[in-house]
Design an enzyme around this catalytic site. Structure first.
Site, short mmCIF file in Angstrom:
data_model
loop_
_atom_site.label_atom_id
_atom_site.label_comp_id
_atom_site.label_asym_id
_atom_site.label_seq_id
_atom_site.Cartn_x
_atom_site.Cartn_y
_atom_site.Cartn_z
N TYR A 1 -20.56 27.59 -9.95
CA TYR A 1 -21.27 28.51 -9.58
C TYR A 1 -22.65 28.24 -9.85
O TYR A 1 -23.76 28.53 -9.16
CB TYR A 1 -20.90 29.90 -10.23
CG TYR A 1 -22.17 31.14 -10.38
CD1 TYR A 1 -22.18 31.87 -8.95
CD2 TYR A 1 -22.93 31.53 -11.28
CE1 TYR A 1 -23.10 32.70 -8.85
CE2 TYR A 1 -23.85 32.17 -11.11
CZ TYR A 1 -24.10 32.85 -10.03
OH TYR A 1 -25.19 33.78 -9.83
N LYS B 1 -26.48 27.63 -7.29
CA LYS B 1 -27.83 27.89 -7.35
C LYS B 1 -28.76 27.07 -7.60
O LYS B 1 -29.83 27.12 -6.79
CB LYS B 1 -27.93 28.89 -8.59
CG LYS B 1 -27.24 30.22 -8.45
CD LYS B 1 -27.65 30.99 -7.44
CE LYS B 1 -26.89 32.19 -7.30
NZ LYS B 1 -26.80 33.06 -5.86
N SER C 1 -31.09 32.36 -10.18
CA SER C 1 -30.59 32.74 -11.85
C SER C 1 -31.24 31.93 -12.69
O SER C 1 -31.43 30.86 -12.57
CB SER C 1 -28.88 32.51 -11.60
OG SER C 1 -28.51 32.73 -12.82
N LEU D 1 -21.32 41.83 -20.09
CA LEU D 1 -21.12 42.88 -21.41
C LEU D 1 -21.40 44.25 -21.00
O LEU D 1 -20.80 44.91 -21.56
CB LEU D 1 -22.53 42.36 -22.15
CG LEU D 1 -22.78 43.06 -23.34
CD1 LEU D 1 -21.63 42.79 -24.44
CD2 LEU D 1 -24.25 42.66 -23.92
#
Ligand code: NAD
Ligand code: WQD
Length: 340
Positions: free
Chosen positions: A150, A154, A125, A201
């Protein structure tokens, strides 16, 4: 046909990738524990492709379960590892839930198939960059201290993969650092399935438009950006899915060895207000929105330099923000009329 194990293959990005793998002539084998997906997504994939992939319902964070999986599916050429928890806010409240799932699942998989020449694609990410100092951000940019457990999973996962390759294992590994995946398949038969109130969003926009949410709040319009709202590199999920196929193809090439990492975005930034206006234009609807305070932990602006992916993966995006919004809207309408 090369068999590709797709963990989290009934999830949002996984289901779109399964479709693209089938289109490209691969044979996906899906693993998912349905913790954030629905078994009917398998039927939807079958409707789109005319092919029903093998599906194993199991929890990858359990070591013995994954050893049994490797016994049941010994002859795989590749793994695309999507399975993880991804809610940033929840990870702050429940860090061990995130470390257990996101880290154990990766280690269990690498362990169970260790020694086999497997091409491994990992879902990383752009969160690893935090707020980059230079935009567009390149893969060489420094990794910033993670803003959440989180995000930390990654960063740790990339290190685990790098170390595993460096130790001389037979794995080839590509980590794809996704920017902001949005949109849905053009059939409108698969898309994002947020549980509860969406944090992201685009699902919040579409749920507001369909009447599930009363209004959407724009989290801040006083940032140092052209219109004051935050800027992101939104990428259509079908373009993102195709990047996984490109990564597998690169690793099939004998010239590729070891570990590499790629930014996967469009290379352009879109503000929150631009995203809302684009949605209004393509849907023909007025969205009920207002400006609210900043959301804690948000980066101001990030978009990717994607020239490495263009050059080495021979991949680029085809779909722009209009299609991202119109496909997300078509999916929202479909799923509200055809609940799973
Ligand atoms: P998702 O939740 O829709 O898909 C993840 C899938 O994995 C779900 O179907 C879930 O049921 C499954 N799963 C979770 N834990 C499992 C376990 N222990 N065993 C088996 N299955 C398990 O999420 P997504 O948006 O498709 O994201 C896929 C991957 O991409 C994740 O690793 C995520 O962190 C990463 N990613 C997502 C985004 C994003 O904004 N969606 C951005 C960057 C990276
Ligand atoms: C986008 C923009 C919000 C909702 C998250 C994760 C990141 C990555 C992608 C996995 C921001 C604004 C949002 C709303 C708003 N995931 N917004 N009102 O924050 O870029 O990234 O998903 O790796 O790790 O943090 O995506 O979709 O939540 O927000 O104004 O109701 O929309 O402030 O500027 P984000 P997002």
């Amino acid at each position: 046909m090369s068999k590709i194990l797709v963990t989290g293959g009934l999830g949002y990005i996984g289901s779109h990738t399964v479709v693209e793998l089938i289109n490209a002539g691969f044979e996906p084998v899906i693993v998912d524990d349905l913790s954030n997906s629905h078994p009917k997504i398998l039927d939807q994939i079958t409707k789109i492709t005319g092919h029903k992939p093998v599906f194993h319902q199991l929890d990858l964070s359990d070591e013995h379960t994954v050893k049994n999986l490797a016994t049941a599916e010994p002859d795989i050429a590749g793994v695309i590892h999507f399975a993880a928890f991804k809610a940033v806010g929840e990870s702050v409240q429940l860090p061990l839930k995130y470390y257990r799932n996101n880290i154990y699942s990766l280690v269990n998989l690498l362990d169970a198939y260790y020694g086999k020449p497997i091409n491994f694609v990992f879902s990383s990410s752009c969160t690893v960059y935090g707020q980059p100092d230079v935009l567009p951000v390149t893969e060489q940019a420094p990794i910033k201290p993670a803003q959440s457990p989180y995000g930390n999973t990654k960063q740790i996962a990339e290190e685990i993969l790098f170390d595993t390759v460096s130790a001389g294992s037979a794995y080839k590994v590509i980590a794809l650092r996704y920017f902001n995946p949005v949109g849905a398949h053009d059939s409108a038969l698969i898309g994002e399935l947020p549980i509860g109130v969406p944090q992201n969003l685009v699902p919040f926009i579409t749920q507001t438009a369909i009447g599930k949410r009363e209004k959407i709040t724009v989290f801040g319009d006083d940032y140092n950006t052209p219109d004051g709202s935050c800027v992101r590199d939104y990428i259509h999920v079908v373009d993102l899915a195709k990047a996984h196929v490109a990564a597998l193809k690169l690793m099939e090439n004998n010239n590729f060895s070891g570990y590499d990492v790629f930014n996967i975005g469009t290379g352009t930034g879109t503000s929150v207000l631009e995203a809302i206006k684009t949605f209004e234009r393509v849907s023909g609807l007025k969205l009920n929105y207002s400006i609210g305070p900043r959301r804690s932990g948000d980066v101001e602006q990030v978009w990717g330099n994607v020239s490495k992916a263009a050059e080495k993966l021979n991949w680029k995006t085809d779909l722009g923000i209009d299609t991202m919004m119109s496909s997300a809207w078509a999916w929202e309408k479909y799923i509200s009329q055809n609940p799973l």
